[in-house]
Design an enzyme around this catalytic site. Structure first.
Site, PDB file in Angstrom:
ATOM      1  N   GLY A  12       0.821  -1.217   0.000  1.00 23.94           N
ATOM      2  CA  GLY A  12       0.000   0.000   0.000  1.00 23.94           C
ATOM      3  C   GLY A  12       0.851   1.262   0.000  1.00 23.94           C
ATOM      4  N   GLY A  71       7.915  -6.469   4.174  1.00 28.90           N
ATOM      5  CA  GLY A  71       7.567  -7.276   5.336  1.00 28.90           C
ATOM      6  C   GLY A  71       6.062  -7.400   5.457  1.00 28.90           C
ATOM      7  N   TYR A 134       3.567  -8.312  15.560  1.00 27.95           N
ATOM      8  CA  TYR A 134       3.972  -7.339  14.532  1.00 27.95           C
ATOM      9  C   TYR A 134       4.733  -6.167  15.181  1.00 27.95           C
ATOM     10  CZ  TYR A 134       3.144  -3.357  11.380  1.00 27.95           C
ATOM     11  OH  TYR A 134       3.284  -2.236  10.603  1.00 27.95           O
TER      12      TYR A 134
HETATM   13  C1  15L Z   1       0.303  -0.182  10.899  1.00 28.56           C
HETATM   14  O1  15L Z   1       1.447  -0.326  11.279  1.00 28.56           O
HETATM   15  C2  15L Z   1      -0.229  -0.982   9.781  1.00 28.56           C
HETATM   16  O2  15L Z   1       0.741  -1.304   8.823  1.00 28.56           O
HETATM   17  C3  15L Z   1      -1.411  -0.328   9.102  1.00 28.56           C
HETATM   18  O3  15L Z   1      -2.050  -1.291   8.314  1.00 28.56           O
HETATM   19  C4  15L Z   1      -2.397   0.279  10.102  1.00 28.56           C
HETATM   20  O4  15L Z   1      -3.001  -0.746  10.847  1.00 28.56           O
HETATM   21  C5  15L Z   1      -1.655   1.232  11.025  1.00 28.56           C
HETATM   22  O5  15L Z   1      -0.554   0.607  11.611  1.00 28.56           O
HETATM   23  C6  15L Z   1      -2.551   1.810  12.136  1.00 28.56           C
HETATM   24  O6  15L Z   1      -2.170   1.724  13.313  1.00 28.56           O
HETATM   25  O7  15L Z   1      -3.567   2.399  11.825  1.00 28.56           O
END
Ligand code: 15L
Length: 270
Positions: A12, A71, A134
């Site tokens: 994205g 990743g 994550y």
């Molecule tokens: C992130 O790190 C994610 O990659 C993204 O998809 C969102 O979930 C974002 O955090 C978020 O906290 O809104």
């Protein structure tokens, strides 16, 4: 910066950055596990699996700087996080060292510190409090960044990206939103600023509800143009439709905190 490698180029953020970085650096080298569907004829693409060091060395060789977006970008099973974000991130920094790449910008995440209550304002010196496997992988990547900066002399910038997009989506994102041009500004500081050795920035625009002290970025010239509050009416309307989430609403990491939550501290002291 002549040759800049962007990993995760089909994701994205990568897809958007490809457009915004075009023309900024003479040679933009794109990489991902799969080729982006909309790859243009003039774009340079190299396929690689980050979990394979030999493949990572091949894409890194000859680069002056790396923007490491590659990743798994949300919570996932341990083995997925292990391969993509732990082994993958190690391989990236190790390949950068072996090939003497001068600069790395690492896409970290707000989820490295997601278990701070929203009432607490934190700087980048606060200890990590990951809210997910994550988030742990992002904290690990930040630790690698420090190791490779202080031991091996790379110039490394970690950007704890909040939520990237054209507009903040809900109440939480009003605090953590970052516009695409503001993220480009932070990346360019990481790739170009002469004073960078090892930095951690929050990837956030000029958000009135921010929970983060981003003075490290401001010190190096960051001047965000996006203002989350310009979108507050629509973000709050969308927020009103979300189901109640007492744990997620207390913590900065939102639903990443309430996901799999059992027997934790529902409201950690501020
Ligand atoms: C992130 O790190 C994610 O990659 C993204 O998809 C969102 O979930 C974002 O955090 C978020 O906290 O809104």
């Amino acid at each position: 910066m002549q040759t800049v490698l962007v990993t995760g180029a089909a994701g994205g953020i990568g897809t958007r950055l490809r457009q915004l970085l075009k023309g900024v650096y003479p040679n933009l080298r794109l990489s991902d596990m799969k080729e982006p569907g909309d790859l243009a004829r003039e774009e340079m693409f190299m396929r690689a699996d980050l979990a394979d060091l030999a493949q990572v060395e091949r894409i890194v060789a000859g680069a002056d700087g790396i923007v490491h977006l590659g990743g798994f970008s949300v919570e996932g099973p341990w083995d997925t996080i292990l391969q993509s974000n732990i082994i993958g991130c190690y391989n990236l920094f190790e390949a950068a060292r072996r090939h003497r790449v001068e600069r790395v910008v690492f896409a970290s995440s707000n989820h490295a510190v997601g278990f701070y209550p929203r009432q607490r304002r934190i700087g980048t010196d606060a200890a990590v409090r990951p809210d997910s496997r994550y988030g742990v992988s992002k904290a690990f990547g930040e630790a690698l960044a420090a190791l490779y900066a202080y031991k091996h002399g790379l110039r490394v910038t970690c950007i704890r990206i909040g939520n990237f997009g054209d507009a903040p989506l809900d109440r939480r994102r009003l605090a953590i939103w970052i516009s695409p041009p503001d993220l480009v500004q932070l990346i360019r500081i990481g790739l170009e600023h002469p004073d960078v050795r090892h930095e951690i920035f929050f990837g956030a625009s000029d958000n009135a509800r921010a929970w983060w002290d981003n003075s490290a970025a401001f010190r190096l010239g960051y001047r965000p143009q996006g203002r989350a509050e310009d979108y507050s009416a629509q973000a709050l309307a969308a927020d009103a439709k979300l189901p109640p989430d007492p744990v997620g609403d207390w913590y900065q990491g939102g639903p990443f905190c309430s996901d799999e939550f059992d027997d934790g501290i529902e409201r950690a002291p501020v």
